[in-house]
Enzyme design. Structure first.
Site, short mmCIF file in Angstrom:
data_model
loop_
_atom_site.label_atom_id
_atom_site.label_comp_id
_atom_site.label_asym_id
_atom_site.label_seq_id
_atom_site.Cartn_x
_atom_site.Cartn_y
_atom_site.Cartn_z
N SER A 123 13.41 4.84 0.55
CA SER A 123 13.16 5.96 1.45
C SER A 123 11.80 5.84 2.11
CB SER A 123 13.31 7.27 0.66
OG SER A 123 13.37 8.37 1.53
N ASP A 135 20.22 7.98 2.24
CA ASP A 135 18.91 7.69 1.63
C ASP A 135 19.03 6.98 0.29
OD1 ASP A 135 16.37 8.31 0.08
OD2 ASP A 135 15.89 9.28 1.97
#
Length: 377
Positions: free
Chosen positions: A63, A210
């Site tokens: 991320s 993500d």
């Protein structure tokens, strides 16, 4: 240079890994920590700025940590990466989740059919940093391995984008750095999913969520890759850095167990709960695994950078989608504070962890081009 780990000038150079957690805007904490501790080592060596990425054979990130990992592997100045958080972050997270009931209800209403924010500002910033550089081009120019985690929406399984540091694993060569950064940071609810046109078939649109959903702390990815890359007798040193996350545990009474959407912050709390829980479990599993591997002759040491206790004044700003001036100040100040603790640890010659940090930062060369890493590609 004589190794401070053993005093033996003939000791084999360790295989070094940098592992960077996810956490949205809290990535500014990580970037600030790295900036401050590297500045201390640069002054110690009378250099302008250190090329942080060059100290490592492999960098893994998830991320926001994936974006930071890519920037360091690419050779960007840490100042430019911090600029991304400070200047671009507020244009990305323009609708942070409120904490009060009525604003939260209105926030949920506007997010029923779409994410809270657009990813366009992030894409534009990534294009400015990396232009159209590909995964293979990064590795050919810098010789630093890179791994970013994501979740494939087609089967909801983990996806690890990799440079060709293992020659036979080169399927990701043609992906652009921009696309894999968008894939690893496509946080559900907060941002849209990432859609990538497959470089192998332009008729196929790949979709990703993500990487924090599956490996918010990617240290185990680092261990697995390092075991494949390091020589059998080569020690492996892994520096693992979090994002200064706030402690979010609850001491519940029996009447608190029946939780609804409000208690789970419209579902967002379940996301952060998952990320925090598997981040700590990954660290535990990696530490446990390396102890057993060490018994079989493979020396692996993981140094998780310490995070000092946070004040009540800081805690209310440690939200992953909060980019207010107060939050930016909190992330930066906490990163700078914990950098001091890490630097002090690195000067402790009685501590193995301190020596590992020292050797990693002391091995960093000076950053040659401080403005734009892609000028060298």
């Amino acid at each position: 240079m004589t190794s401070k780990l053993s005093g033996d000038t003939h000791q084999k150079k360790p295989f070094r890994v940098l592992s960077l957690d996810g956490g949205g805007m809290r990535g500014l904490y990580t970037a600030s920590l790295l900036q401050n501790i590297s500045t201390q080592f640069a002054r110690q060596r009378n250099l302008n700025e250190l090329d942080i990425g060059k100290a490592f054979d492999l960098i893994v990130g998830t991320s926001t940590g994936g974006i930071l990992a890519t920037g360091l592997a690419f050779g960007l100045s840490i100042d430019k990466i911090i600029h991304l958080y400070r200047e671009v972050g507020p244009t990305i997270f323009i609708h942070p989740q409120p904490n009060k009931m009525l604003p939260l209800i209105l926030w949920v209403k506007r997010c029923i059919l779409k994410p809270a924010n657009s990813s366009a500002p992030l894409r534009n910033a990534l294009v400015d940093m990396f232009q159209n550089a590909t995964v293979r081009e990064l590795y050919e120019n810098r010789h630093i391995g890179l791994c970013l985690t994501a979740v494939k929406m087609i089967d909801e399984k983990i996806r690890v984008f990799k440079t060709p540091h293992i020659p036979q694993k080169n399927m990701d060569d043609k992906y652009t750095l921009v696309d894999i950064c968008l894939a690893t940071s496509a946080a559900p609810i907060f941002l849209p999913l990432a859609g990538i046109q497959s470089p192998r078939d332009n008729q196929v649109l790949e979709s990703y969520a993500d990487g924090g959903l599956v490996a918010n702390n990617p240290v185990l990815i680092g261990v697995i890759e390092a075991l494949q890359l390091a020589e059998p007798t080569q020690p492996i040193h892994i520096l693992s850095i979090g994002t200064g996350s706030a402690p979010e545990g609850d001491l519940l009474k029996e009447g608190d167990l029946n939780r609804g959407l409000w208690h789970w912050n419209a579902g967002v709390k379940t996301l952060t709960l998952s990320m925090n829980a598997q981040s700590s479990s990954a660290d535990f599993a990696a530490q446990f695994l390396t102890k057993w591997l060490s018994r079989n002759g493979q020396t692996i040491k993981i140094v998780r950078f310490p995070e000092e206790k946070k004040s009540k004044a800081h805690l209310k700003y440690l939200q992953m989608d909060l980019a207010s001036s107060e939050a930016l100040c909190a992330f930066s100040s906490l990163g700078a504070r914990d950098a001091i603790a890490a630097y002090r640890l690195s000067q402790d010659m009685e501590s193995d962890e301190g020596k590992i940090i020292y050797e990693a930062f002391h091995s960093m060369p000076e950053l040659i081009n401080r403005s734009r890493g892609h000028d060298r590609l």
